[in-house]
Each structure stands twice: as C-alpha cells, then as structure tokens.
Scaffold this active site. Structure first.
Site, PDB file in Angstrom:
ATOM      1  N   ASN A 283      27.791  26.240  51.287  1.00 35.10           N
ATOM      2  CA  ASN A 283      28.181  27.398  51.949  1.00 35.10           C
ATOM      3  C   ASN A 283      26.244  27.390  53.031  1.00 35.10           C
ATOM      4  O   ASN A 283      26.337  28.474  53.441  1.00 35.10           O
ATOM      5  CB  ASN A 283      28.194  28.211  51.731  1.00 35.10           C
ATOM      6  CG  ASN A 283      27.796  28.984  50.723  1.00 35.10           C
ATOM      7  OD1 ASN A 283      26.423  27.983  50.110  1.00 35.10           O
ATOM      8  ND2 ASN A 283      27.438  30.057  49.723  1.00 35.10           N
TER       9      ASN A 283
ATOM     10  N   GLU B 252      22.208  32.442  49.808  1.00 37.63           N
ATOM     11  CA  GLU B 252      22.987  32.665  50.104  1.00 37.63           C
ATOM     12  C   GLU B 252      23.200  32.917  51.995  1.00 37.63           C
ATOM     13  O   GLU B 252      22.804  33.469  52.013  1.00 37.63           O
ATOM     14  CB  GLU B 252      24.166  33.771  49.200  1.00 37.63           C
ATOM     15  CG  GLU B 252      24.037  33.461  47.806  1.00 37.63           C
ATOM     16  CD  GLU B 252      25.486  32.282  47.775  1.00 37.63           C
ATOM     17  OE1 GLU B 252      25.802  31.217  48.101  1.00 37.63           O
ATOM     18  OE2 GLU B 252      26.349  32.570  46.134  1.00 37.63           O
TER      19      GLU B 252
END
Ligand code: GLP
Length: 230
Positions: A125, A132
C-alpha cells in the site's frame, strides 16, 4: 537486486567506516543482508565502527519472539558480522507506554546523528517503515495501528492472523526524510503497481513512499518484475 543494493551499502561502509546505517526488515532485504555477511566473512567488510538504527518494531513482542524485528536483525545480520551490539538500535517493542517508547527512540536517533544511508522496503500500500497511508509527513517516531492490508501481508510470518500484532512503533516520515541518502529495494510483480504510483504518481500521504520524490538523493534498486509497469 540484493547484490546491487549490498554494493551500495558496502560502499558506504568502506567510504565511512563509522557511518550510521538506517536498516529495514521484511523479506526484500534478506538477500542483501546475506550478501553483506558473505563479504564480511571474506574479509572485505568491517562493521566494527558502524552504528545502525532500524525503522520499526512491533509493539508487544518480546526480543526473543522469532517474529520481532530485533530477532530478525540478529538472525539476518548482527550475529553474522562483527558489529558492536551496543551500536545497534531498534524501537523498544517491549515498552507498553507508547509515548515513552517513541520519545526514547527519538532520543536515540538524535544521539547517533544523521543517518548516512537509510534502507527502505516498500509495502503493497506504499508504506515505508510502518507509515501507513494517510500518515502525516511531519511525524517522527510514533505508534501506528496497522492496516488490515499490512496485517494480511505480514500474516505469512505468523501462525495465524490473530498472532500478528495490531500496533507498531515506527520512525516517522520526517525522520526517514532526514537521512542523507535513501536506498529503496523492491522485488516482485506484486509490487509493480505501487512502484509506479510511488515514484511516478502524485505526492500524497495516501501513498507514503511518494514523499521520497521530494528527497534529493534516493536510489531505487528493483528487479525487472517490480519495474514491469513503468
Ligand atoms: C513490513 C515492514 C516494512 C517493509 C514492508 C515490506 O511491514 N514494516 O519495513 O518494508 O513491510 O515487506 P516485504 O519486503 O516483506 O514485502
């Protein structure tokens, strides 16, 4: 890929024997560490003055836990070369107080000085370290809650999905960007799309690695499969 990346790290150690290396875990750098250990065995590399700081560590795993990054680094590199263990640092995953763990690690980073070369893998991702998507670009070491995608991706190393820690301590984007040089290693077809997005797409917190486009000295070393969408 591993040999080329290992050449870059070893050049750094040869040029500056007391350098500070920023290190990464995951499956991608394993071959690189193996190569460095081989060159050490041959007498070509000396780690005695090197300092290392790792990107991240799972919160809640003991150092003896075979899935902790502390254990990973010992197994893959530190036990195989003549590094001084007192000069190797990771966030303390055993510290339950997140604020304290992060403050301590920021102090460590401040005391070792600027990282000469920071090694990075790339999450599917676009995460770097454990930063993140939707992370702030101004962060230093902080505690993160892992995304479902990361938990699933890292599940292969654990007995079951329930065993994957839900949180981790990681250097922030600001910390990573303060390194003098950055070396990104990526392999495999499954990373091809994210390599394209990270290096040729818009710079956005949704793809944390895209911030690297703003760094003045980044080297990407990848295999053909990872570069297949470019
Ligand atoms: C892990 C690590 C990252 C690593 C990434 C990719 O979650 N925290 O530092 O770069 O995921 O891992 P791999 O190389 O196994 O694909």
């Amino acid at each position: 890929m591993s040999r080329k990346a290992a050449n870059i790290i070893s050049a750094q150690i040869i040029l500056k024997p007391d350098c500070v290396l920023g290190l990464a875990t995951g499956s991608t750098p394993v071959g690189l560490y193996r190569q460095l250990a081989e060159w050490y065995e041959k007498g070509d590399l000396d780690f005695s003055q090197v300092t290392t700081v790792n990107l991240d560590e799972y919160k809640g795993l003991t150092r003896e836990d075979s899935q902790s990054y502390y254990y990973f680094m010992n197994e893959n590199l530190f036990h195989k070369v003549n590094i001084d263990k007192d000069k190797t640092f990771l966030p303390d995953g055993t510290e339950p107080d997140s604020e304290k763990a992060c403050r301590q690690y920021n102090d460590v980073l401040a005391s070792v000085g600027r990282v000469d070369i920071q090694l990075l893998g790339l999450g599917h991702n676009g995460h770097i370290g454990f930063n993140e998507p939707d992370t702030f670009f101004q962060t230093e070491t902080h505690c993160v809650t892992l995304t479902d995608q990361t938990i699933k991706a890292n599940r292969r190393f654990f007995e079951s999905e329930e065993d994957v820690p839900r949180q981790a301590y990681t250097m922030g984007i600001k910390t990573i960007m303060s390194a003098r040089r950055i070396l990104v290693v990526v392999s495999g077809e499954d990373k091809a799309e994210i390599v394209k997005k990270a290096f040729f797409g818009p710079i956005t917190p949704q793809v944390p690695a895209s911030v690297l486009q703003l760094h003045s000295h980044v080297t990407l070393v990848a295999d053909e499969a990872a570069l297949s969408r470019l």
